[in-house]
Design an enzyme around this catalytic site. Structure first.
Site, PDB file in Angstrom:
ATOM      1  CE  LYS A  62      76.807-128.651 -19.245  1.00  0.00           C
ATOM      2  NZ  LYS A  62      77.901-129.328 -18.512  1.00  0.00           N
ATOM      3  CB  SER A  69      71.197-124.469 -15.768  1.00  0.00           C
ATOM      4  OG  SER A  69      70.332-125.591 -15.668  1.00  0.00           O
TER       5      SER A  69
END
Length: 510
Positions: free
Chosen positions: A56, A309
């Site tokens: 992110k 991720s």
């Protein structure tokens, strides 16, 4: 969105992205143990190695870095309970921009403290992301802050697309890349980049089956909100995919696959065994999809990459992950079986299992005629081995039900076996979900109220953002309409479970 960039414009934005002022090029690491089992060369893109332990940071920094001086002077705001919050906070800190991060009151302290440590002004508002987001928009109107979206934004998508750039630089011989899908930012960015340069490389999106907003949008031809989403993989628990991310995913993804929570748990274990990294559930989503896709399409000898991720795992979730891993690997089956209530019956049943290892056995005396047992059995591959075993047990006279995919059985009933009422009840069974926070169970019970007799109750804290309760109520036919109306007004997610097989085997009055 008013402006829809072309694929070439996305390519330019990705190539010129300033993300490397703060982010690092993460390793593409081999997974030798899983590769050997799979028959394919499996590689893992280690986004958990970013300073905030999540991809992110890329999208957040790319967005914040594009702001003009007037926008920087006013400051930025974002709503998030997790990785996006940390990405925005660190980006603002690096660029000396004031940041307000709105987080639900249910956010774990470890995440709140982490964001505050980066200099952000943290506001705890509401019990859900939606409430936090509404407050976030209110701050934009009042103070002129720039809202930093988590996924549906051109600059955010381009920032995430730098992962695709690195993948092709690190391995020019990939056959397929698997990316997780929540709001669609990472899948859109990676796909639009790879398809411009190496269109023969497949890019496949992976969703949790209980929050598959992209799959729903593809079926409808447009973004379509889900009625509810599962919360185990909270990083991808998105009800509505973004409009721009959907446009790109629809055009550039080769395929979309969904996986369940047990398969995600198995992928968390695979990552740990090959890398010693502990992925969060949404972080392991892409690898779970890779495994399922390779099995479904019988892939052999291919080079397959999955994006890890994020690794901001709530430590208490590890208990749940560990319990569900064997089921996710299809190495365990969970069965409900009725056997005669007499001496030697259990021995006879075990002999019918043909030497298989029993991983769990739950039983309590219920009647003189028969017993219901909850049993876990080790198998080499449940898809291949289990049907024959079920047929064998059935032909031997056993009443048997496969509970391996029954969430109610695995979440609640296995801990309650033998809890039958002593007398006949007019009982209805419901499962509930509610925000998990200090005092949440008490608040749930108070909201539920004292109007109906509770006949069964099971709650177990798995350390996740939402609590899960199984409750039975004594209801006459004349009560049902008023009770249903009361449930509708409570505001909790709930489901009628009265016809569930595991409930009928173990908890319902005989």
């Amino acid at each position: 969105m008013q402006h829809l960039p072309s694929a070439n414009e996305y390519l330019r934005r990705i190539l010129l992205s300033p993300v490397y002022e703060i982010a690092q090029v993460t390793p593409l690491q081999g997974m030798p143990k899983l590769s050997q089992r799979s028959g394919n060369n499996i590689l893992l893109k280690r986004e958990d190695r970013q300073s905030v332990h999540s991809f992110k940071l890329r999208g957040a920094y790319n967005k914040v870095a594009q702001l003009n001086q007037q926008q920087r002077d006013r400051g930025v705001v974002a709503a998030s309970a997790g990785n996006h919050a940390q990405g925005v906070a660190m980006s603002a800190q690096r660029l000396n921009i004031a940041a307000v991060i709105v987080m639900p009151t249910t956010t774990p302290d470890i995440k709140v403290d982490s964001v505050r440590a980066m200099g952000a002004d943290v506001r705890l508002v509401g019990d859900s992301f939606d409430e936090a987001y509404q407050y976030c928009k209110q701050l934009v109107d009042e103070h002129g802050y720039t809202l930093i979206p988590p996924f549906d934004d051109v600059d955010v998508i381009a920032g995430q697309g730098t992962i695709g750039k690195e993948l092709l630089e690190q391995d020019m011989h990939l056959n397929a890349v698997f990316a997780p899908v929540g709001g669609g930012g990472i899948a859109a960015g990676v796909a639009v980049y790879i398809k411009q340069l190496m269109p023969h490389v497949k890019v496949i999106g992976v969703e949790a089956e209980d929050s598959a907003c992209l799959k729903a949008a593809l079926a409808a031809g447009k973004p379509t909100p889900l009625e509810r989403v599962g919360l185990f993989a909270d990083g991808v628990a998105v009800k509505l995919i973004g409009s721009e991310t959907f446009r790109l995913c629809q055009q550039y993804l080769d395929d979309v696959i969904t996986v369940n929570s047990d398969e995600i748990c198995a992928a968390v274990k695979d990552i740990f065994e090959d890398t010693r990294a502990i992925s969060e559930p949404s972080g392991a989503l892409a690898l779970a999809g890779l495994k399922a896709y390779a099995q479904q399409h019988k892939l052999e000898g291919e080079r397959l990459a999955a994006v890890l991720s994020g690794a901001n795992m709530n430590f208490h979730n590890l208990r749940y992950v560990s319990e569900r891993t064997e089921l996710g690997e299809k190495k365990e089956a969970v069965l409900a079986v009725r056997i005669p209530e007499r001496q030697g019956a259990y021995l006879e049943f075990v002999e019918h299992l043909g030497g298989r290892v029993i991983t769990e056995f739950n039983y309590r005396y219920a009647s003189e005629q028969q017993a219901s047992i909850f049993v876990g059995i080790r198998v080499s591959n449940s898809d291949e081995e289990l049907p024959a075993l079920l047929d064998k047990l059935d032909s031997s006279g056993y009443q048997v039900a496969n509970l391996s995919d029954d969430e109610l059985a695995k979440q609640h009933v296995r801990y309650m076996v033998g809890g039958r009422p002593g007398t006949q009840l007019k009982e209805k069974l419901y499962s509930f979900e509610f925000p998990e926070q200090p005092g949440a169970l008490l608040k749930f019970l108070r909201t539920l109220g004292p109007h109906w007799n509770i006949t069964l109750f099971h709650y177990r804290n798995h350390g996740s953002a939402y609590g899960r309760v199984l409750a039975g109520f004594e209801l006459q036919d004349s009560d049902q309409a008023a009770f249903s109306q009361h449930l509708a007004q409570l505001g909790f997610d709930y489901r009628d479970e009265s016809d569930n097989t595991a409930y009928q085997f173990f908890l319902e009055h005989e």
